[in-house]
Design a protein around this motif. Structure first.
Motif, PDB file in Angstrom:
ATOM      1  N   ARG A  27     -32.503  12.889 -45.870  1.00 53.32           N
ATOM      2  CA  ARG A  27     -32.714  11.293 -45.640  1.00 53.32           C
ATOM      3  C   ARG A  27     -31.987  10.695 -46.992  1.00 53.32           C
ATOM      4  O   ARG A  27     -31.578   9.677 -46.931  1.00 53.32           O
ATOM      5  CB  ARG A  27     -34.297  11.154 -45.801  1.00 53.32           C
ATOM      6  CG  ARG A  27     -34.966  11.521 -44.477  1.00 53.32           C
ATOM      7  CD  ARG A  27     -36.242  11.133 -44.428  1.00 53.32           C
ATOM      8  NE  ARG A  27     -36.819  11.532 -43.281  1.00 53.32           N
ATOM      9  CZ  ARG A  27     -38.062  11.075 -42.982  1.00 53.32           C
ATOM     10  NH1 ARG A  27     -38.974  10.344 -43.902  1.00 53.32           N
ATOM     11  NH2 ARG A  27     -38.639  11.690 -41.728  1.00 53.32           N
ATOM     12  N   ARG A  28     -31.965  11.580 -48.268  1.00 54.47           N
ATOM     13  CA  ARG A  28     -31.268  10.756 -49.453  1.00 54.47           C
ATOM     14  C   ARG A  28     -29.932  11.112 -49.221  1.00 54.47           C
ATOM     15  O   ARG A  28     -29.184   9.962 -49.767  1.00 54.47           O
ATOM     16  CB  ARG A  28     -31.861  11.489 -50.678  1.00 54.47           C
ATOM     17  CG  ARG A  28     -33.337  11.251 -51.009  1.00 54.47           C
ATOM     18  CD  ARG A  28     -33.790  12.170 -52.079  1.00 54.47           C
ATOM     19  NE  ARG A  28     -32.853  11.523 -53.479  1.00 54.47           N
ATOM     20  CZ  ARG A  28     -32.780  12.226 -54.642  1.00 54.47           C
ATOM     21  NH1 ARG A  28     -33.466  13.136 -54.958  1.00 54.47           N
ATOM     22  NH2 ARG A  28     -32.293  11.555 -55.656  1.00 54.47           N
ATOM     23  N   LEU A  29     -29.455  12.250 -48.770  1.00 51.08           N
ATOM     24  CA  LEU A  29     -28.078  12.508 -48.777  1.00 51.08           C
ATOM     25  C   LEU A  29     -27.202  11.446 -47.679  1.00 51.08           C
ATOM     26  O   LEU A  29     -26.040  11.143 -47.773  1.00 51.08           O
ATOM     27  CB  LEU A  29     -27.544  13.999 -48.168  1.00 51.08           C
ATOM     28  CG  LEU A  29     -27.662  15.088 -49.266  1.00 51.08           C
ATOM     29  CD1 LEU A  29     -27.801  16.438 -48.815  1.00 51.08           C
ATOM     30  CD2 LEU A  29     -26.464  14.642 -50.482  1.00 51.08           C
ATOM     31  N   GLY A  30     -27.873  11.171 -46.715  1.00 49.61           N
ATOM     32  CA  GLY A  30     -27.440  10.141 -45.729  1.00 49.61           C
ATOM     33  C   GLY A  30     -26.875   8.486 -46.306  1.00 49.61           C
ATOM     34  O   GLY A  30     -25.695   8.353 -46.372  1.00 49.61           O
ATOM     35  N   PRO A  31     -27.801   8.203 -46.999  1.00 47.48           N
ATOM     36  CA  PRO A  31     -27.324   6.802 -47.845  1.00 47.48           C
ATOM     37  C   PRO A  31     -26.143   7.071 -48.740  1.00 47.48           C
ATOM     38  O   PRO A  31     -25.515   6.477 -49.164  1.00 47.48           O
ATOM     39  CB  PRO A  31     -28.417   6.080 -48.400  1.00 47.48           C
ATOM     40  CG  PRO A  31     -29.662   6.833 -47.561  1.00 47.48           C
ATOM     41  CD  PRO A  31     -29.370   8.148 -46.945  1.00 47.48           C
ATOM     42  N   ILE A  32     -26.369   8.363 -49.564  1.00 42.16           N
ATOM     43  CA  ILE A  32     -25.408   8.618 -50.575  1.00 42.16           C
ATOM     44  C   ILE A  32     -23.940   8.690 -50.115  1.00 42.16           C
ATOM     45  O   ILE A  32     -22.934   8.180 -50.258  1.00 42.16           O
ATOM     46  CB  ILE A  32     -25.727   9.845 -51.439  1.00 42.16           C
ATOM     47  CG1 ILE A  32     -27.078   9.653 -52.139  1.00 42.16           C
ATOM     48  CG2 ILE A  32     -24.837  10.367 -52.206  1.00 42.16           C
ATOM     49  CD1 ILE A  32     -27.428  10.996 -52.802  1.00 42.16           C
TER      50      ILE A  32
ATOM     51  N   SER B 229     -23.078  10.585 -57.902  1.00 40.71           N
ATOM     52  CA  SER B 229     -22.776  11.816 -58.339  1.00 40.71           C
ATOM     53  C   SER B 229     -23.960  12.504 -59.029  1.00 40.71           C
ATOM     54  O   SER B 229     -24.476  13.740 -58.463  1.00 40.71           O
ATOM     55  CB  SER B 229     -21.520  11.925 -59.285  1.00 40.71           C
ATOM     56  OG  SER B 229     -21.291  13.405 -59.504  1.00 40.71           O
ATOM     57  N   ASP B 230     -24.690  11.914 -59.877  1.00 43.06           N
ATOM     58  CA  ASP B 230     -25.899  12.572 -60.485  1.00 43.06           C
ATOM     59  C   ASP B 230     -26.993  12.667 -59.479  1.00 43.06           C
ATOM     60  O   ASP B 230     -27.572  13.737 -59.588  1.00 43.06           O
ATOM     61  CB  ASP B 230     -26.607  11.506 -61.253  1.00 43.06           C
ATOM     62  CG  ASP B 230     -25.628  11.108 -62.679  1.00 43.06           C
ATOM     63  OD1 ASP B 230     -24.683  12.109 -62.808  1.00 43.06           O
ATOM     64  OD2 ASP B 230     -25.669   9.932 -63.341  1.00 43.06           O
TER      65      ASP B 230
ATOM     66  N   ALA C 190     -14.121  13.117 -53.630  1.00 44.80           N
ATOM     67  CA  ALA C 190     -14.810  14.582 -53.780  1.00 44.80           C
ATOM     68  C   ALA C 190     -16.300  14.440 -53.567  1.00 44.80           C
ATOM     69  O   ALA C 190     -16.879  15.351 -53.284  1.00 44.80           O
ATOM     70  CB  ALA C 190     -14.195  15.157 -55.190  1.00 44.80           C
ATOM     71  N   LEU C 191     -16.830  13.446 -54.109  1.00 50.16           N
ATOM     72  CA  LEU C 191     -18.106  13.129 -53.837  1.00 50.16           C
ATOM     73  C   LEU C 191     -18.618  13.218 -52.567  1.00 50.16           C
ATOM     74  O   LEU C 191     -19.718  13.642 -52.196  1.00 50.16           O
ATOM     75  CB  LEU C 191     -18.593  11.903 -54.727  1.00 50.16           C
ATOM     76  CG  LEU C 191     -20.072  11.513 -54.748  1.00 50.16           C
ATOM     77  CD1 LEU C 191     -20.958  12.393 -55.233  1.00 50.16           C
ATOM     78  CD2 LEU C 191     -20.095  10.076 -55.191  1.00 50.16           C
ATOM     79  N   ALA C 192     -17.751  12.552 -51.739  1.00 45.88           N
ATOM     80  CA  ALA C 192     -18.400  12.257 -50.270  1.00 45.88           C
ATOM     81  C   ALA C 192     -18.103  13.714 -49.470  1.00 45.88           C
ATOM     82  O   ALA C 192     -19.093  13.978 -48.755  1.00 45.88           O
ATOM     83  CB  ALA C 192     -17.412  11.316 -49.477  1.00 45.88           C
TER      84      ALA C 192
ATOM     85  N   ALA D 129     -19.195   3.215 -62.253  1.00 48.15           N
ATOM     86  CA  ALA D 129     -20.613   3.454 -62.645  1.00 48.15           C
ATOM     87  C   ALA D 129     -21.509   3.744 -61.184  1.00 48.15           C
ATOM     88  O   ALA D 129     -22.311   4.573 -61.262  1.00 48.15           O
ATOM     89  CB  ALA D 129     -21.199   1.892 -63.290  1.00 48.15           C
ATOM     90  N   THR D 130     -21.233   2.899 -60.171  1.00 48.34           N
ATOM     91  CA  THR D 130     -21.700   3.488 -58.756  1.00 48.34           C
ATOM     92  C   THR D 130     -21.418   4.842 -58.360  1.00 48.34           C
ATOM     93  O   THR D 130     -22.246   5.521 -58.049  1.00 48.34           O
ATOM     94  CB  THR D 130     -21.344   2.347 -57.782  1.00 48.34           C
ATOM     95  OG1 THR D 130     -21.664   1.129 -58.171  1.00 48.34           O
ATOM     96  CG2 THR D 130     -22.105   2.608 -56.508  1.00 48.34           C
ATOM     97  N   GLY D 131     -20.184   5.172 -58.607  1.00 46.51           N
ATOM     98  CA  GLY D 131     -19.734   6.768 -58.353  1.00 46.51           C
ATOM     99  C   GLY D 131     -20.574   7.515 -59.270  1.00 46.51           C
ATOM    100  O   GLY D 131     -20.748   8.726 -58.684  1.00 46.51           O
ATOM    101  N   GLN D 132     -20.650   7.372 -60.468  1.00 47.17           N
ATOM    102  CA  GLN D 132     -21.324   8.186 -61.264  1.00 47.17           C
ATOM    103  C   GLN D 132     -22.939   8.321 -60.975  1.00 47.17           C
ATOM    104  O   GLN D 132     -23.349   9.406 -60.793  1.00 47.17           O
ATOM    105  CB  GLN D 132     -21.209   7.720 -62.753  1.00 47.17           C
ATOM    106  CG  GLN D 132     -21.964   8.768 -63.791  1.00 47.17           C
ATOM    107  CD  GLN D 132     -21.444   9.948 -63.708  1.00 47.17           C
ATOM    108  OE1 GLN D 132     -20.163  10.192 -63.819  1.00 47.17           O
ATOM    109  NE2 GLN D 132     -22.164  11.141 -63.694  1.00 47.17           N
TER     110      GLN D 132
END
Length: 336
Positions: A189-194, A169-170, A248-250, A163-166
């Motif tokens: 700034r949002r991509l860094g924490p993601i 990903s969203d 793949a998300l990272a 669920a965290t990964g989803q």
């Protein structure tokens, strides 16, 4: 084997739950005695401890936690993920998620020793899967063996990680759509924490999958715990698939960071081009106005009533000539 009363002899015990031969769980009252596992029929027992306050020596001495060496190795403060098989028992330390209220960057650890008719587990801090598993058992879901109980707990962990990964990903999808539409915001700034969350999740999944792969390949476990091997194989397969998605998300987050950096650099170059052109256009008029602004004798047009118009026209002509030179030289703004 004598029974042990729940309460003061077992500090740190959060709950004890007995399961009958049909897999129905029942919480034991604080004044009840732990069943004698040698005569417990087809059921089994689950004990869960707060390891920060627990004293497991009475249970270990009474043989409720399997071999002493295994129990002492599993329930020490070492948080490294691992699994060990000894004398018909499986012990290990696996990743868990922090319960809401704990710091979000703290990963929990679930310590356990699983025997034929018992599962003794514990956590050093606030963890999510034991509470969720207890609630599931209290709601009537049958859990017929310690192996399935462990699978249920780890299943909650993996589902929460999925669920965290989803969710991550969203968020990446939203940022990617804006980038493709050319609506670049301050999304770095949002991509860094993601990306940081995805990398941490990958590390947890990698360690958790390695534990179950080791259990799946352990020859001693294969001889003693065929159901545990089947559970380990299912969990390892699930974890491997989830880890591929998180990896793949990272990678997507990293590529988006690079593309956003390129877009920002491109925009900066475009702005620098505009400033450079403006500076070049105003340089000759600035020189001319500075020249005619000198307080000396003999300046042209000093006594001519149309002198200002001549100087202004000369400034405009110099700016136009500069612009013509720029076009002839082929200087163009950076392409988008």
């Amino acid at each position: 084997m004598p029974s042990i009363p729940i309460g003061t002899p077992l500090p740190g015990l959060l709950w004890a739950m007995s399961f009958d031969e049909r897999g129905c769980g029942r919480l034991l009252a604080p004044d009840e005695a732990l069943p004698d596992l040698d005569a417990f029929g087809g059921g089994f027992l689950w004990l869960h401890f707060d390891l920060k306050a627990a004293d497991l020596e009475p249970l270990i001495d009474a043989g409720h936690v399997g071999p002493r060496s295994l129990a002492e190795a599993v329930f020490r403060e070492d948080e490294h993920q691992r699994v060990t098989v000894a004398d018909g028992h499986v012990g290990g330390v696996v990743a868990d998620l922090a319960r809401p209220g704990a710091k979000p960057d703290i990963a929990g650890r679930l310590h356990f020793v699983m025997g034929p008719r018992s599962l003794v587990s514990g956590c050093q801090g606030l963890a999510e899967s034991p509470d969720a598993t207890r609630t599931t058992a209290e709601e009537g879901r049958p859990i017929t063996s310690p192996v399935l109980l462990l699978e249920t707990m780890v299943g909650f962990v993996v589902a929460a990680m999925a669920a965290t990964g989803q969710r991550l990903s969203d968020e990446v999808d939203c940022i990617e759509d804006r980038v493709l539409d050319g609506r670049v915001r301050d999304d770095r700034r949002r991509l860094g924490p993601i990306r940081r969350s995805a990398v941490r999740l990958h590390r947890q999944l990698l360690g958790l999958a390695a534990v179950f792969h080791r259990l799946e390949e352990d020859d001693l476990a294969r001889d003693l715990h065929a159901p545990a091997i089947a559970v380990a194989a299912r969990l390892a397969q699930w974890l491997d698939a989830l880890d591929r998605d998180v990896t793949a998300l990272a990678e997507r987050a990293r590529l988006l960071q690079e593309e956003l950096a390129a877009r920002v650099a491109e925009e900066s170059n475009r702005q620098l081009y505009v400033l450079s052109i403006l500076s070049a256009l105003f340089l000759p008029p600035t020189f001319i106005t500075g020249l005619f602004g000198m307080n000396v004798k003999g300046l042209p047009f000093a006594d001519d009533p149309r002198g200002f118009l001549f100087v202004a026209g000369l400034s405009l002509l110099s700016a136009a000539a500069t612009y013509g030179i720029i076009r002839v030289l082929g200087i163009r703004p950076p392409r988008g």
